[in-house]
Design a protein around this motif. Structure first.
Motif, short mmCIF file in Angstrom:
data_model
loop_
_atom_site.label_atom_id
_atom_site.label_comp_id
_atom_site.label_asym_id
_atom_site.label_seq_id
_atom_site.Cartn_x
_atom_site.Cartn_y
_atom_site.Cartn_z
N VAL A 174 8.68 -1.90 -23.37
CA VAL A 174 9.24 -2.65 -22.24
C VAL A 174 8.72 -4.08 -22.31
N ASP A 175 9.54 -5.02 -21.87
CA ASP A 175 9.18 -6.44 -21.87
C ASP A 175 7.88 -6.65 -21.07
N PRO A 176 6.84 -7.25 -21.64
CA PRO A 176 5.57 -7.47 -20.95
C PRO A 176 5.71 -8.32 -19.69
N ASP A 177 6.66 -9.26 -19.68
CA ASP A 177 6.87 -10.06 -18.48
C ASP A 177 7.37 -9.20 -17.32
N LEU A 178 8.21 -8.24 -17.64
CA LEU A 178 8.71 -7.32 -16.62
C LEU A 178 7.57 -6.46 -16.07
N VAL A 179 6.71 -6.02 -16.96
CA VAL A 179 5.56 -5.21 -16.54
C VAL A 179 4.64 -6.04 -15.64
N GLU A 180 4.37 -7.29 -16.00
CA GLU A 180 3.53 -8.16 -15.19
C GLU A 180 4.16 -8.44 -13.83
N GLU A 181 5.45 -8.66 -13.80
CA GLU A 181 6.15 -8.90 -12.53
C GLU A 181 6.06 -7.68 -11.62
N PHE A 182 6.26 -6.51 -12.20
CA PHE A 182 6.17 -5.28 -11.41
C PHE A 182 4.74 -5.05 -10.94
N THR A 183 3.76 -5.37 -11.77
CA THR A 183 2.35 -5.24 -11.39
C THR A 183 2.02 -6.17 -10.21
N ARG A 184 2.49 -7.41 -10.26
CA ARG A 184 2.28 -8.34 -9.14
C ARG A 184 2.92 -7.80 -7.86
N HIS A 185 4.09 -7.22 -7.99
CA HIS A 185 4.78 -6.65 -6.83
C HIS A 185 3.96 -5.49 -6.24
N MET A 186 3.41 -4.64 -7.09
CA MET A 186 2.60 -3.52 -6.61
C MET A 186 1.33 -4.03 -5.91
N ILE A 187 0.73 -5.08 -6.47
CA ILE A 187 -0.48 -5.63 -5.85
C ILE A 187 -0.15 -6.24 -4.49
N LYS A 188 0.99 -6.94 -4.41
CA LYS A 188 1.41 -7.54 -3.14
C LYS A 188 1.68 -6.45 -2.10
N SER A 189 2.35 -5.39 -2.50
CA SER A 189 2.62 -4.27 -1.57
C SER A 189 1.32 -3.61 -1.13
N THR A 190 0.40 -3.46 -2.06
CA THR A 190 -0.89 -2.85 -1.74
C THR A 190 -1.67 -3.73 -0.77
N SER A 191 -1.59 -5.04 -0.92
CA SER A 191 -2.27 -5.95 0.01
C SER A 191 -1.73 -5.79 1.42
N PHE A 192 -0.42 -5.64 1.55
CA PHE A 192 0.17 -5.42 2.87
C PHE A 192 -0.33 -4.12 3.48
N ILE A 193 -0.38 -3.07 2.68
CA ILE A 193 -0.86 -1.77 3.17
C ILE A 193 -2.34 -1.87 3.53
N PHE A 240 -3.91 -4.52 4.64
CA PHE A 240 -3.97 -5.21 5.94
C PHE A 240 -3.65 -4.24 7.07
N PHE A 241 -2.67 -3.38 6.86
CA PHE A 241 -2.32 -2.37 7.86
C PHE A 241 -3.50 -1.43 8.10
N ILE A 242 -4.16 -1.02 7.02
CA ILE A 242 -5.32 -0.12 7.15
C ILE A 242 -6.44 -0.80 7.93
N LEU A 243 -6.69 -2.08 7.67
CA LEU A 243 -7.72 -2.81 8.42
C LEU A 243 -7.35 -2.90 9.90
N SER A 244 -6.07 -3.15 10.19
CA SER A 244 -5.61 -3.19 11.58
C SER A 244 -5.81 -1.84 12.24
N LEU A 245 -5.48 -0.79 11.51
CA LEU A 245 -5.68 0.56 12.02
C LEU A 245 -7.16 0.81 12.29
N GLY A 246 -8.02 0.31 11.42
CA GLY A 246 -9.47 0.46 11.62
C GLY A 246 -9.94 -0.20 12.91
N PHE A 247 -9.41 -1.37 13.23
CA PHE A 247 -9.78 -2.04 14.48
C PHE A 247 -9.29 -1.24 15.69
N MET A 248 -8.09 -0.69 15.59
CA MET A 248 -7.58 0.13 16.69
C MET A 248 -8.46 1.38 16.86
N ILE A 249 -8.87 1.98 15.77
CA ILE A 249 -9.74 3.15 15.84
C ILE A 249 -11.08 2.76 16.46
#
Length: 155
Positions: free
Chosen positions: A57-76, A78-87
């Motif tokens: 598979v094209d390495p640029d495509l793999v890197e783009e998908f990896t960045r997308h996964m990291i961005k999605s994980t960062s959002f999650i 942040f949600f976990i930290l918010s949940l921690g404050f509520m707890i």
């Protein structure tokens, strides 16, 4: 506000214990969830790169998908930290229902130690330790009857 209503300024009955319990419980949940999240991210990235190298598979495509996964994980994350404050704040409220009743229970015990048999107290609706307060009130009545009986008999 009624006599037995909770007031914000009195919300921390035992601040050290309440804050410790709330902090430990919320941090434990945050650490657990973030660990699982980042383990899953690492595993997915590793598997993605392994499959990409096998299937050419094209390495640029793999890197783009990896960045997308990291961005999605960062959002999650942040949600976990918010949940921690509520707890954390939920745990403060929960600990208040356990530590709050200690104030009237200790006052009643102090009255009984002074010899004020027959003294009574009550807890707020929803407080824990209701059974303990009921038993102390019963003890107070028993002591009042026993003590007044001794006084009448001249002992």
């Amino acid at each position: 506000m009624g006599k037995n209503q909770r007031k914000f300024k009195n919300f921390f009955i035992r601040p050290h214990q309440q804050l410790m319990l709330a902090t430990v419980s919320s941090l434990s949940i945050i650490v657990l969830l973030l660990s699982l999240l980042f383990f899953e991210l690492y595993t997915n990235i590793y598997n993605l790169k392994a499959m990409a190298s096998v299937h050419e598979v094209d390495p640029d495509l793999v890197e783009e998908f990896t960045r997308h996964m990291i961005k999605s994980t960062s959002f999650i994350a942040f949600f976990i930290l918010s949940l921690g404050f509520m707890i954390f704040f939920f745990m403060i409220k929960i600990t208040h229902t356990f530590f709050g009743p200690l104030v009237p229970i200790n006052r009643l015990i102090d009255e009984l130690k002074k010899g004020n048999f027959g003294a009574k107290s009550q807890l707020r609706k929803g407080d824990q330790l209701m059974e303990v307060m009921e038993n102390l009130n019963s003890l107070s009545e028993i002591l009042k009857k026993d003590y007044s009986g001794e006084q009448k008999n001249g002992n």
